[in-house]
Design a protein around this motif. Structure first.
Motif, short mmCIF file in Angstrom:
data_model
loop_
_atom_site.label_atom_id
_atom_site.label_comp_id
_atom_site.label_asym_id
_atom_site.label_seq_id
_atom_site.Cartn_x
_atom_site.Cartn_y
_atom_site.Cartn_z
N MET A 167 36.23 8.10 -27.36
CA MET A 167 36.84 7.91 -26.05
C MET A 167 35.79 7.95 -24.97
SD MET A 167 40.31 10.05 -25.91
CE MET A 167 41.62 9.67 -27.04
N ALA A 168 36.15 7.43 -23.80
CA ALA A 168 35.24 7.52 -22.66
C ALA A 168 35.93 8.31 -21.55
CB ALA A 168 34.80 6.15 -22.21
N CYS A 169 36.76 7.62 -20.71
CA CYS A 169 37.35 8.34 -19.56
C CYS A 169 38.37 9.39 -19.99
CB CYS A 169 37.97 7.35 -18.58
SG CYS A 169 39.51 6.61 -19.19
N GLY A 170 39.12 9.09 -21.04
CA GLY A 170 40.14 10.04 -21.52
C GLY A 170 41.44 10.01 -20.74
N GLY A 194 43.03 6.87 -19.51
CA GLY A 194 43.72 5.58 -19.45
C GLY A 194 43.08 4.53 -18.57
N ALA A 195 41.89 4.82 -18.01
CA ALA A 195 41.34 3.91 -17.00
C ALA A 195 40.32 2.89 -17.52
CB ALA A 195 40.70 4.74 -15.89
N CYS A 196 39.73 3.12 -18.69
CA CYS A 196 38.56 2.29 -19.05
C CYS A 196 38.78 1.36 -20.25
CB CYS A 196 37.38 3.21 -19.34
SG CYS A 196 37.53 4.08 -20.91
N LEU A 197 39.85 1.50 -20.97
CA LEU A 197 40.14 0.74 -22.20
C LEU A 197 39.08 0.98 -23.29
CD1 LEU A 197 41.35 -2.71 -20.74
CD2 LEU A 197 42.66 -0.64 -21.16
N GLY A 198 38.41 2.11 -23.20
CA GLY A 198 37.37 2.42 -24.18
C GLY A 198 37.91 2.96 -25.49
N CYS A 199 39.23 3.07 -25.62
CA CYS A 199 39.79 3.74 -26.78
C CYS A 199 40.90 2.94 -27.43
CB CYS A 199 40.32 5.11 -26.36
SG CYS A 199 41.71 4.96 -25.23
N ARG A 202 46.20 2.15 -25.71
CA ARG A 202 45.14 3.12 -25.41
C ARG A 202 45.47 4.42 -26.13
NH1 ARG A 202 46.18 2.49 -19.21
NH2 ARG A 202 48.18 2.30 -20.21
N CYS A 239 44.19 7.29 -25.71
CA CYS A 239 44.21 8.50 -24.86
C CYS A 239 45.54 8.70 -24.16
CB CYS A 239 43.06 8.50 -23.86
SG CYS A 239 43.13 7.19 -22.64
S1 FES Z 1 39.31 6.59 -22.98
FE1 FES Z 1 39.42 5.37 -21.18
S2 FES Z 1 41.31 4.30 -21.47
FE2 FES Z 1 41.28 5.71 -23.13
#
Ligand code: FES
Ligand code: FAD
Length: 261
Positions: A214-217, A219-224, A241, A243
């Protein structure tokens, strides 16, 4: 869900590189449900991204976390001393569904996916369910297994055969003919994939927690994102997502071909 400062009550090593941390965090303790996690922030501004860690147990004013040292952030957490504080956000995520009482539920944890299953097993037991607990470890470096004993019958599998069943959790469940009408699990992706396939093939439902990168944790970055079987008319794929829409999913929703691990 809001940012807060949690104070460290204790941190101790319970197996090689596995740490048990007790935090005083009354706000999180009040709201937390099994399968949710919290984000912990580093004191070092060079490490902006939070570290997501599952809620292992909840007491009236405290939460317990159990984590493995994986890199900078978890090392920093392992070195915290009693009385120090850590900035936290949570509880985050959906958690496991609430089941009706009187069900037989098999709870499965693999490796560092074991901690969140403890609070779940406790809640299921308190709610009058029959709980079978299946724990998978690499070797004899067991942790938390004794804590589960009060909540259900505990079965252990080790990859090297040093304790319990020699092999993986799916082999153990098959050998012991454990019920798989309802399975709740957390662990490495190959384990979750195998367990979901076995459960679905036997007519059951698996609820699995994806502890992906995960990145932001929040819901903001779509990293997960993880791929699901749902489609929409626009993009034809429906990513979720982990997170915010997870980390727990009904396995039949997921397209494991899109899993990152
Ligand atoms: S970690 Fe950023 S959207 Fe889920
Ligand atoms: C919902 C969820 C629950 C988790 N619960 C636990 C737990 O109870 N116990 C435990 O030991 N570990 C857990 N993890 C994994 C834990 O978050 C990572 O091991 C940790 O973030 C690694 O950080 P690091 O700085 O030590 O490592 P680094 O590799 O230095 O981390 C660099 C960056 O990558 C991210 N990252 C690295 N590995 C992971 C990973 N596997 N998952 C998510 N982000 C990662 C970090 O957050 C950080 O932003 C969980 C992960 C998720 C997503």
């Amino acid at each position: 869900m809001e940012y807060s400062k949690a104070s460290v009550v204790s941190v101790r090593e319970i197996a090689p590189s596995i740490y048990d941390m007790l935090l005083k965090a009354p706000g999180i303790a009040k709201e937390a449900r099994p399968g949710q996690f919290i984000c912990l922030y580093s004191e070092d501004s060079a490490h902006l991204l939070p570290r997501p860690i599952s809620i292992c147990e909840v007491f009236p004013d405290h939460v317990r976390l159990v984590f493995r040292i994986a890199g900078y952030g978890t090392k920093e957490l392992s070195l915290k001393k009693e009385g120090e504080t850590v900035t936290v956000l949570g509880p985050i995520g959906n958690g496991y569904p609430e089941f009706e009482s009187g069900k037989s539920i098999t709870v499965v944890g693999g490796g560092i996916g074991i901690p969140p299953m403890l609070y779940l097993a406790r809640k299921l037991h308190e709610n009058g369910n029959e709980v079978n607990v299946v724990l998978g470890y690499r070797d004899a470096g067991l942790f938390l297994n004794e804590a589960f004993a009060g909540y259900g019958k505990v079965y252990i599998a080790t990859d090297d055969g040093s304790v319990g069943y020699h092999g993986n959790v799916v082999g153990l469940i098959e050998t012991e003919k454990l019920p798989v009408d309802t399975v709740c699990a957390c662990g490495p992706m190959p384990m979750l994939k195998g367990l979901a396939a076995y459960t679905e093939a036997n007519g059951g439902k698996a609820y699995i927690s994806l502890e992906e990168r995960m990145a932001c944790g929040v819901g903001a970055c779509l990293g997960c994102i993880t791929k699901t079987k749902e489609t929409d008319g626009h993009s034809h794929v429906k990513n979720k997502r982990i997170c915010t829409e997870g980390p727990v999913f009904d396995s039949s929703e997921l397209d494991f071909g899109g899993a990152k691990r």
